[in-house]
Design an enzyme around this catalytic site. Structure first.
Site, mmCIF file in Angstrom:
data_model
loop_
_atom_site.group_PDB
_atom_site.id
_atom_site.type_symbol
_atom_site.label_atom_id
_atom_site.label_comp_id
_atom_site.label_asym_id
_atom_site.label_seq_id
_atom_site.Cartn_x
_atom_site.Cartn_y
_atom_site.Cartn_z
ATOM 1 C CE LYS C 78 42.760 38.361 45.703
ATOM 2 N NZ LYS C 78 43.171 38.012 43.793
ATOM 3 C CB SER C 153 45.497 40.929 42.304
ATOM 4 O OG SER C 153 45.284 39.938 42.753
ATOM 5 C CB SER C 177 46.035 36.843 41.197
ATOM 6 O OG SER C 177 46.003 37.756 41.049
#
Lengths: 109, 478, 491
Positions: C78, C153, C177
């Site tokens: 990420k 996210s 997330s």
């Protein structure tokens, strides 16, 4: 269930999120919002705060605010130099650099 | 009759702690590095970096708290103080607001008006900011983060001081305690001790405090005294004109002898403190406090009392020597090596103070070692060198901490005790100075001094003047 | 089996057995990225050359005897985890050109175990959002249906696993997330107990809530990845020393006597009936395997969202102050003086959702409101933690949905932020209480979108979650995809 105290707060909240509040928070947060953004921010913040006011339904008298969820304590490092000269790395991403320093708009009067 | 005003002063004193590394990272705190060479991701606020507390910072803070009679918090935390400024890389400073490490202390000061306690509201730990340098050529500023993250304690007094004399006595007292602890060298000029003055005035007899201002940028006792006087007058003038004092932060310009308000509209002064989620609470137990307490040194008052009992030196010498922990350490170590206290004291009070003054230095800057001072004293005691050679050697020792034995050896400064060689020189001096010889023999006692001088000169100072004197008299009365 | 359909653990085994090389696996996944990236946009940065070079290096080491449970397996990271020498943007214009000079501890742990880093995945800007639509670099699409969001996210990470554009990925979870995008994309995700994975090198959003965790194809992968990334890190003061991180030992098909609680409030109003049905079916499957399943009342559920948004926004407003155009990142071109430079750089550099949360956070911490908002929220947080403590006195695992619905269509959520925040209702309190939560697929809705099941454990009880999840996974059988490009279909 909405009690009268919460209702009062909501009334109060509508007043709190004034143009001045948005202006003031903008200074704190260093954000310059356009007039449209300001209107939107007023609306968003107002509705979020109204929602957050839901917490007033709970009696938290005598409850300790909990910042750390676990009772971890006393995490220290020894006073021993472990870092060498990293200047090149530290300045690598700087938008402005001069003489090994970060360039900023003048700060002195 | 004109109104009488009283000045009410509280101090916020920042002290840079003498740790090897910064408060939250392993970067060196050493002075004098090239800009940004003592930095890392943590002390420059790189994304993803996290702070970890330097244990020594906590120990120093607690030690200062104990020395100033504070209550030590058994549970304390760090908070973030949020404000944007380029010297503050994260745009928040890690400090302590809600639960500081020490509270409710006091120290005793003495001025011409007698003794008095000054209350200490709290002591907290925090990180220092970087340095901003103005670039005249390009009309911009440059940031150096070498000092960013250097550990500080902030000592916040109660508004207990009423004059510049009290303020300076209080600062001297703090400086003495902290230097004795070894927690900082506390130099105002170099910024390792900084005092912000909170000052208000009120009519004599009034119950309520007046509105206060905070004065920054005071880097000498003289500046502090001048700023206090200037601000007192400024506030009284405002009140006399029927105006109000505005609560604000002001910057002292010592060159101009005046201050100006630092506020700008971008300065909201709303720091939005909240507990730093990246640092965990500090919980202190009895064992930790006992450990720090056990390490507390003998402070000045105790030391003065002990010197009076142990050493036969004048009270004035004791006051001067114990006025600097460093000097007292040198004194004690030299005496421990066998030197006579009075002689050690004489070197410190005489030549050492003279040279410090000449170089514009503090006793903290003394570089010679007790071993070398002890050697020098023993060279003099054994008459291996005479007094004037000793002074010359001392100057070298003061400047470069040379080993006096080696230095005397290398430079051939040893007193010539060989009577044959000395007698030969004396005879030559007598032969070359018939006028003086005649004067002496005619009863002019002074002439002997000239002849001694001539002999010493011929011996390049390496003779014992007493011995020269004796020989001269002996040869001249023959 | 198709190479790209392998789990991380099975690929590592195949590499060990010399059936395939790390280089072949990396090439295969890179060509998959080439093929489908235009469609899904999972990545912000793909490090083709770096990945291949690393794969060659690891392959040599493996041949020389290097061993590691996931050695040679390509992974996606990420874009809020710092990677030395590889851009780390947090999907924000303000960090568009930022190249870290150090790597996050979790990334280092992977690298030490022989991982091949493919690149950095797209996300909601600074992890603020639930759809990956707040990214400054364009949306990521859900591989199950590109008209839908992948969740957020960590949407890029979840979508990359589902689209077989990596074998597994790292994400971060502040309020759901990892778990919510895992649910929307039909993959497994775990948010570990706070302090289990070092946050050093994770660009902070809500520091007291953030945790790094895996997004992967199955529960065995999840356990294996956790064993590698969990570590006690002296650089992170909130990192915990644990001696029970041998998570793969919990891969047991056994829930006999396991006490599983279903909070009534997690199945009430607002929950999509199809989601409800699938989750309850999963609970039944566990009951059939010997678990003791019952409903209970977990109090304070409705207070988690306002508590969370107060705390997370406050911490974020402070954490994001460092982005000021001085040390790194975006600086506006024209400005007059320092404060104007700050304001313009930040206003131009941050997107609307980030600004919204910074404004809210600055306000709740400001003079006069700190007690009423921030401290109040910290007090409610204490009550929420207590409610979980009471629940875990009775249950080993809490079971419920991950999100009220399956993945919404692109553009549906952003119009009403408050409504978007309400979607976090089942995931958010877990972060407030520091608990571990695991998300795994448990069915499909009539639109063909995956439904996620959430298992919540008491702190440090990841092993119970892994055991329960592993047992359910066996009971559930293969989770089938519809499209050929999605992981699951070819099994």
């Amino acid at each position: 269930m909405e009690n009268s105290k919460t209702a009062e707060r909501k009334m109060a909240m509508a007043n709190i999120i004034s143009d001045e509040t948005i202006e003031y928070v903008g200074i704190l947060a260093k954000l310059a919002l356009s007039p449209e953004e300001k209107e939107q921010a007023k609306k968003d913040m107002g509705s979020m705060l109204d929602y957050i006011d839901k917490l007033d339904e709970l009696d938290t008298e005598g409850v300790e605010p909990m910042s750390h969820v676990f009772p971890v304590k006393n995490v220290f490092r020894e006073d021993v130099v472990t870092n060498g000269d990293m200047r090149e790395d530290i300045l690598k991403n700087a938008p402005g650099e001069k003489d090994g320093m970060f360039v900023v708009p003048r700060t002195f009067e | 009759m004109a109104k009488q005003y009283e000045t009410v002063i509280g101090l916020e004193v920042h002290v840079e702690l003498a740790t090897k590394t910064k408060i939250f990272c392993g970067c060196s705190t050493a002075f004098g590095g090239e800009p940004n060479t003592h930095t890392c991701p943590v002390c420059t606020g790189m994304p993803g970096s996290l702070p970890v507390l330097n244990k020594q910072v906590l120990e120093y803070a607690v030690a200062v708290g104990l020395a100033t009679n504070c209550q030590i918090s058994r549970y304390c935390k760090f908070d973030r103080k949020n404000y944007f400024y380029p010297d503050n890389p994260q745009n928040y400073q890690i400090s302590q607001l809600y639960l500081p490490i020490c509270r409710n202390g006091k120290v005793e000061i003495e001025t011409e008006n007698g003794k008095k306690f000054i209350g200490i509201h709290e002591i907290h730990m925090e990180e220092d900011a970087g340095k901003l340098i103005h670039d005249e050529w390009e009309d911009c500023s440059l940031v150096d983060y070498n000092r960013s993250g250097v550990p500080l304690i902030e000592i916040v007094s109660e508004p207990d001081m009423r004059s510049a004399e009290e303020v300076i006595a209080y600062l001297e007292k703090l400086r003495m305690l902290i230097q004795y602890l070894g927690a900082s060298d506390c130099k105002l000029q170099e910024g390792s001790m900084r005092a912000d003055v909170n000052l208000s005035v009120r009519e004599v007899g009034a119950e309520e405090f007046g509105t206060r201002t905070e004065m920054k940028n005071l880097n000498s006792f003289r500046a502090i005294a001048r700023a206090i006087e200037g601000e007192r007058e400024r506030q009284i003038d405002l009140l006399e004109e029927g105006k109000k004092v505005v609560q604000e932060t002001r910057r002292w310009d010592d060159g101009k002898g005046e201050s100006y308000a630092m506020r700008s509209k971008e300065d909201a002064q709303d720091y939005r403190y909240f507990p730093d989620p990246d640092l965990v609470p500090i919980v202190l137990d009895d064992a930790f406090l006992e450990k720090v307490r056990a390490q507390q040194p003998e402070f000045r008052e105790e030391k003065m009392r002990r010197y009076q009992e142990e050493f036969d030196i004048p009270a004035y010498d004791i006051e001067i020597i114990t006025g600097s922990k460093h000097m007292a350490d040198i004194f004690e170590a030299t005496v421990a090596l066998g030197s006579q206290p009075k002689k050690v004291s004489n070197w410190l009070m005489g030549e050492t103070l003279r040279l410090l003054k000449e170089n514009g230095q503090d006793p903290e800057d003394i570089r010679f070692s007790p071993e070398h001072l002890a050697k020098l004293i023993s060279l003099v005691d054994s008459k291996a060198i005479n007094g004037s050679v000793a002074k010359e050697v001392f100057e070298q020792m003061f400047a470069k901490d040379v080993d006096p034995e080696k230095y005397v050896e290398e430079k051939g400064l040893k007193t010539v005790n060989d009577e044959g060689a000395l007698r030969k020189t004396v005879e030559e001096v007598i032969a070359n100075n018939p006028q003086s010889v005649e004067d002496y023999q005619n009863g002019k006692e002074k002439a002997i001094g000239f002849l001694v001088g001539q002999t010493m000169k011929a011996m390049k100072g390496k003779a014992d003047p007493g011995m020269v004197n004796q020989l001269l008299r002996e040869l001249l009365t023959k | 089996m198709e190479l790209l359909d392998m789990t991380a653990v099975s690929l590592a085994a195949a590499i060990r057995k010399k059936e395939v090389t790390a280089v072949e696996a990396t090439e295969a996944v890179l060509s998959q990225i080439e093929k489908s990236e235009d469609k899904y946009h999972c990545y912000v940065t793909v490090d083709r050359e770096g990945a291949l070079a690393k794969a060659r290096e690891i392959q040599k080491k493996i041949e020389a005897g290097f061993e590691g449970p996931l050695a040679g397996v390509p992974v996606a990271i990420k874009d809020n985890l710092c990677t030395e020498g590889l851009p780390t943007t947090c999907s924000s214009k303000i960090l568009e050109n930022f190249v870290p000079t150090f790597s996050a501890q979790a990334v280092l742990n992977l690298q030490n175990a022989g991982a091949v880093i493919l690149g950095k995945t797209n996300m909601d800007e600074f992890a603020m959002g639930s759809t990956t639509e707040t990214s400054a670099f364009g949306v990521t699409r859900n591989p199950w249906n590109p008209e839908h969001v992948p969740g957020g996210s960590s949407g890029g990470s979840a979508a990359a696993v589902a689209a077989k554009e990596c074998f597994y990925a790292l994400g971060s979870d502040t309020g759901g997330s990892i778990r919510q995008p895992a649910s929307f994309c039909g993959v497994v995700g775990l948010k570990p107990t706070y302090g289990t994975v070092s946050r050093y090198g994770l660009v902070a959003y809500g520091s007291s809530l953030d945790q790094i965790g895996p997004l992967c194809k199955d529960v065995a992968d999840c356990a294996a990845i956790m064993e590698i990334i969990a570590s006690h890190d002296l650089k992170d003061s909130t990192s915990m020393k644990r001696d029970d991180t041998d998570f793969t030992k919990a891969l047991k098909e056994d829930v006999k006597g396991m006490r599983i609680g279903l909070p009534r409030d997690y199945f009430g109003e607002g929950l999509d009936p199809e989601v409800k049905e699938a989750v309850l079916k999963a609970a039944e499957a566990l009951r059939d395997r010997g678990a003791l399943v019952e409903e209970f009342d977990l109090s304070l559920v409705e207070y988690a969202i306002p508590t969370y948004y107060t705390i997370a926004a406050a911490e974020a407003s402070s954490n994001l102050e460092r982005f000021d155009g001085i040390k790194y990142g975006y600086r506006t071109e024209n400005y007059e003086g320092l404060h104007n430079m700050y304001k313009k750089s930040r206003s131009e550099g941050f997107g609307p959702e980030v600004k919204r949360r910074i404004m809210l956070g600055s306000f709740v911490l400001s003079s006069g409101y700190y007690d009423a908002y921030y401290l109040k929220a910290l007090r409610v947080k204490a009550l929420i933690k207590k409610a979980f403590d009471e629940a875990f006195a009775k249950y080993d695992v809490i079971l419920g949905p991950v999100a009220p619905t399956t993945a919404p269509k692109l553009g549906e959520s952003l119009s009403d932020p408050l409504k978007m925040y309400l979607g976090d209702i089942y995931t958010i309190s877990i972060n407030l209480a520091g608990l571990p939560g695991l998300s795994m697929p448990c069915g499909m809705d009539s639109k063909g979108l995956p439904i996620g099941l959430q298992l919540i454990g008491d702190c440090f009880q990841e092993k119970k979650l892994i055991r329960t999840a592993y047992t359910y996974e066996k009971a559930r059988g293969v989770f089938g995809g519809k499209g050929e490009e999605i992981y699951g279909k070819a099994i």
